[in-house]
Motif scaffolding. Structure first.
Motif, PDB file in Angstrom:
ATOM      1  N   ALA A  40       0.815  -1.222   0.000  1.00 19.78           N
ATOM      2  CA  ALA A  40       0.000   0.000   0.000  1.00 19.78           C
ATOM      3  C   ALA A  40       0.842   1.262   0.000  1.00 19.78           C
ATOM      4  O   ALA A  40       0.374   2.324  -0.421  1.00 19.78           O
ATOM      5  CB  ALA A  40      -0.931   0.005   1.212  1.00 19.78           C
ATOM      6  N   THR A  41       2.079   1.168   0.487  1.00 22.19           N
ATOM      7  CA  THR A  41       2.932   2.353   0.612  1.00 22.19           C
ATOM      8  C   THR A  41       4.093   2.340  -0.384  1.00 22.19           C
ATOM      9  O   THR A  41       5.088   3.051  -0.187  1.00 22.19           O
ATOM     10  CB  THR A  41       3.496   2.467   2.041  1.00 22.19           C
ATOM     11  OG1 THR A  41       4.299   1.301   2.320  1.00 22.19           O
ATOM     12  CG2 THR A  41       2.384   2.568   3.072  1.00 22.19           C
ATOM     13  N   ASP A  42       3.984   1.548  -1.433  1.00 24.34           N
ATOM     14  CA  ASP A  42       5.040   1.499  -2.452  1.00 24.34           C
ATOM     15  C   ASP A  42       6.400   1.144  -1.851  1.00 24.34           C
ATOM     16  O   ASP A  42       7.440   1.633  -2.302  1.00 24.34           O
ATOM     17  CB  ASP A  42       5.140   2.839  -3.204  1.00 24.34           C
ATOM     18  CG  ASP A  42       3.805   3.272  -3.804  1.00 24.34           C
ATOM     19  OD1 ASP A  42       3.162   2.426  -4.444  1.00 24.34           O
ATOM     20  OD2 ASP A  42       3.419   4.427  -3.603  1.00 24.34           O
TER      21      ASP A  42
ATOM     22  N   TYR B 173       0.928   3.562   8.078  1.00 21.50           N
ATOM     23  CA  TYR B 173       0.912   4.696   7.152  1.00 21.50           C
ATOM     24  C   TYR B 173       1.739   5.861   7.707  1.00 21.50           C
ATOM     25  O   TYR B 173       2.479   6.526   6.971  1.00 21.50           O
ATOM     26  CB  TYR B 173      -0.508   5.162   6.899  1.00 21.50           C
ATOM     27  CG  TYR B 173      -1.170   4.551   5.689  1.00 21.50           C
ATOM     28  CD1 TYR B 173      -0.546   4.574   4.441  1.00 21.50           C
ATOM     29  CD2 TYR B 173      -2.446   3.991   5.770  1.00 21.50           C
ATOM     30  CE1 TYR B 173      -1.163   4.023   3.324  1.00 21.50           C
ATOM     31  CE2 TYR B 173      -3.060   3.437   4.657  1.00 21.50           C
ATOM     32  CZ  TYR B 173      -2.417   3.457   3.440  1.00 21.50           C
ATOM     33  OH  TYR B 173      -3.035   2.923   2.329  1.00 21.50           O
TER      34      TYR B 173
ATOM     35  N   LEU C 172       4.841   7.420   5.871  1.00 18.56           N
ATOM     36  CA  LEU C 172       4.811   8.831   5.484  1.00 18.56           C
ATOM     37  C   LEU C 172       6.006   9.572   6.068  1.00 18.56           C
ATOM     38  O   LEU C 172       6.608  10.423   5.402  1.00 18.56           O
ATOM     39  CB  LEU C 172       3.499   9.460   5.955  1.00 18.56           C
ATOM     40  CG  LEU C 172       3.290  10.946   5.639  1.00 18.56           C
ATOM     41  CD1 LEU C 172       3.342  11.209   4.137  1.00 18.56           C
ATOM     42  CD2 LEU C 172       1.941  11.418   6.213  1.00 18.56           C
TER      43      LEU C 172
ATOM     44  N   GLY D 191       4.587  10.621   0.006  1.00 24.06           N
ATOM     45  CA  GLY D 191       3.585   9.726   0.572  1.00 24.06           C
ATOM     46  C   GLY D 191       2.184  10.284   0.630  1.00 24.06           C
ATOM     47  O   GLY D 191       1.222   9.540   0.871  1.00 24.06           O
TER      48      GLY D 191
ATOM     49  N   TRP E  25      -0.868   8.623  -1.188  1.00 27.90           N
ATOM     50  CA  TRP E  25      -1.581   7.436  -0.702  1.00 27.90           C
ATOM     51  C   TRP E  25      -2.969   7.767  -0.164  1.00 27.90           C
ATOM     52  O   TRP E  25      -3.826   6.889  -0.057  1.00 27.90           O
ATOM     53  CB  TRP E  25      -0.789   6.739   0.403  1.00 27.90           C
ATOM     54  CG  TRP E  25       0.612   6.400   0.032  1.00 27.90           C
ATOM     55  CD1 TRP E  25       1.071   6.012  -1.195  1.00 27.90           C
ATOM     56  CD2 TRP E  25       1.753   6.412   0.898  1.00 27.90           C
ATOM     57  NE1 TRP E  25       2.425   5.790  -1.147  1.00 27.90           N
ATOM     58  CE2 TRP E  25       2.880   6.028   0.120  1.00 27.90           C
ATOM     59  CE3 TRP E  25       1.945   6.716   2.241  1.00 27.90           C
ATOM     60  CZ2 TRP E  25       4.164   5.932   0.654  1.00 27.90           C
ATOM     61  CZ3 TRP E  25       3.221   6.630   2.781  1.00 27.90           C
ATOM     62  CH2 TRP E  25       4.316   6.243   1.991  1.00 27.90           C
ATOM     63  N   PHE E  26      -3.198   9.027   0.198  1.00 28.09           N
ATOM     64  CA  PHE E  26      -4.427   9.396   0.897  1.00 28.09           C
ATOM     65  C   PHE E  26      -5.438  10.100  -0.016  1.00 28.09           C
ATOM     66  O   PHE E  26      -6.429  10.626   0.464  1.00 28.09           O
ATOM     67  CB  PHE E  26      -4.083  10.285   2.095  1.00 28.09           C
ATOM     68  CG  PHE E  26      -3.023   9.680   2.971  1.00 28.09           C
ATOM     69  CD1 PHE E  26      -3.304   8.607   3.796  1.00 28.09           C
ATOM     70  CD2 PHE E  26      -1.713  10.160   2.935  1.00 28.09           C
ATOM     71  CE1 PHE E  26      -2.322   8.034   4.584  1.00 28.09           C
ATOM     72  CE2 PHE E  26      -0.718   9.596   3.722  1.00 28.09           C
ATOM     73  CZ  PHE E  26      -1.022   8.524   4.546  1.00 28.09           C
TER      74      PHE E  26
ATOM     75  N   SER F 173      -9.570   6.739  -0.286  1.00 30.57           N
ATOM     76  CA  SER F 173      -8.920   6.147   0.873  1.00 30.57           C
ATOM     77  C   SER F 173      -9.688   6.460   2.152  1.00 30.57           C
ATOM     78  O   SER F 173     -10.205   7.561   2.340  1.00 30.57           O
ATOM     79  CB  SER F 173      -7.487   6.688   0.999  1.00 30.57           C
ATOM     80  OG  SER F 173      -6.887   6.222   2.201  1.00 30.57           O
TER      81      SER F 173
END
Length: 280
Positions: A127-129, A251, A255, A262, A265-266, A270
Motif C-alpha cells: 500500500a505504501t510502495d 501509514y 509517510l 507519501g 496514498w491518501f 482512501s
C-alpha cells in the motif's frame, strides 16, 4: 505542514458537546475519566498499564448491567492481551515468535496471530510502495512500525467481546476510540501540533476510529528509509487518521520515511487521511 481537517473516520457533528474540554490529549497524560461524569446506567473506569516496551491507558464507558466485577474482568482480559503481545511478539525478545521467525525456526503459519501480523506488514508494504517495509530493517523482519497499533486493536477486541463497546485505548501519541465518552457525547480528542506545542490543538469528535503518529517520540533515527537503510530525515512528524490503528500506524511510519511523496496514498477514496506531515 499539511493539515487535513476532514479525515474519514466517523464522528458526529454534535453541537451539544462542542464546548466541552477534550477528553483525550495525544502525546501526554492529561486525559482522565471522572467516574462521576458517567451518565445514568454507565460505569466509567480508567486504567494505565506499562509493559516492557510501552505504556497504555484504557478508558472505559461500560454498561451498568455488566457490574463492577464484569467490567473489571473485561479490563483484566484486555490488559492480559497487551502483556501477552509484548512477551510473544516483541522483536527485541530473543525467544519471541518474531525472533524465532527471523532465525527461521518457525514459519508464520505456525501461529495464526503471527500469520496475521506478517500479512498486515506485507499489505502495508504494497500500500505504501515499499516505504513501510518490515523486512528492510537491520536484523531482519521487524513489525515494530505497526505492532503497537496491532496490540491496541487486539486489546480493544477483547473489550468488545466482554460487552464493552464504548472505550478509548491510548499509547503515546496513538489511540483507538469507539462509541461514546462517559459524558454521553463523542470522544473529544485534542491532537496537538507535533512540533509546535504552543499552537492550539485540532480537536476531533470521534465515535469510531484511530490516530497513528510517527516522529514525536524524541528518538532520533527510529524510522529507517527502507530504500537506503539510512534514518529518515524529511519530516519531523507524521499523523494519520483512519478506521484501524495498525494501518494508521504503518501509514504514519511510511509517510515519515517518504516525506511529501507519501501524500499520494491518501487521495481518492482512501479511508485514511494525513492529518499532519510536518517538515523539519
Amino acid at each position: 505542514m499539511l493539515i487535513d481537517e476532514q479525515p474519514r473516520t466517523r464522528w458526529p457533528d454534535t453541537s451539544a458537546f462542542r464546548n466541552r474540554r477534550p477528553d483525550l490529549r495525544l502525546g501526554n497524560r492529561r486525559h482522565q475519566v471522572d467516574p462521576a461524569s458517567a451518565t445514568q446506567g454507565r460505569i466509567a473506569l480508567q486504567h494505565t498499564v506499562r509493559t516492557a516496551t510501552a505504556e497504555y491507558t484504557l478508558l472505559l464507558n461500560a454498561p451498568e448491567w455488566l457490574g463492577r466485577r464484569g467490567v473489571g474482568e473485561a479490563l483484566r482480559d484486555s490488559v492480559a492481551e497487551l502483556r501477552a503481545i509484548d512477551l510473544t511478539y516483541g522483536p527485541n525478545r530473543p525467544e519471541s515468535l518474531v525472533s524465532k521467525l527471523r532465525r527461521e525456526e518457525i514459519s508464520p503459519e505456525s501461529y495464526p496471530p503471527l500469520a496475521d501480523l506478517v500479512d498486515r506488514c506485507a499489505a502495508m508494504r504494497a500500500a505504501t510502495d515499499g516505504w513501510f517495509d518490515a523486512w528492510a530493517v537491520p536484523g531482519g523482519f521487524d513489525p515494530g512500525g505497526l505492532l503497537g497499533g496491532w496490540a491496541v486493536e487486539r486489546a480493544a477486541a477483547r473489550l468488545r467481546a466482554a460487552g464493552v463497546h464504548d472505550y478509548a485505548v491510548l499509547t503515546g501519541a496513538d489511540l483507538v476510540v469507539r462509541g461514546r465518552a462517559p459524558h454521553g457525547g463523542p470522544w473529544r480528542v485534542a491532537v496537538h501540533h507535533p512540533t509546535a506545542p504552543d499552537h492550539a490543538p485540532l480537536v476531533l469528535e470521534m465515535t469510531d476510529g484511530a490516530v497513528g503518529t510517527s516522529g514525536v517520540t524524541g528518538r532520533q533515527g527510529h524510522v529507517v528509509d527502507p530504500h537506503t537503510g539510512e534514518p529518515a530525515t524529511q519530516l519531523a512528524a507524521a499523523t494519520v487518521v483512519g478506521p484501524d490503528l495498525a494501518v494508521a500506524d504503518a501509514y504514519a511510519t511510511a509517510l515519515y520515511a517518504a516525506g511529501p511523496t507519501g501524500l499520494a496514498w491518501f487521495r481518492g477514496n482512501s479511508d485514511y487521511r494525513a492529518l499532519f506531515a510536518h517538515r523539519h
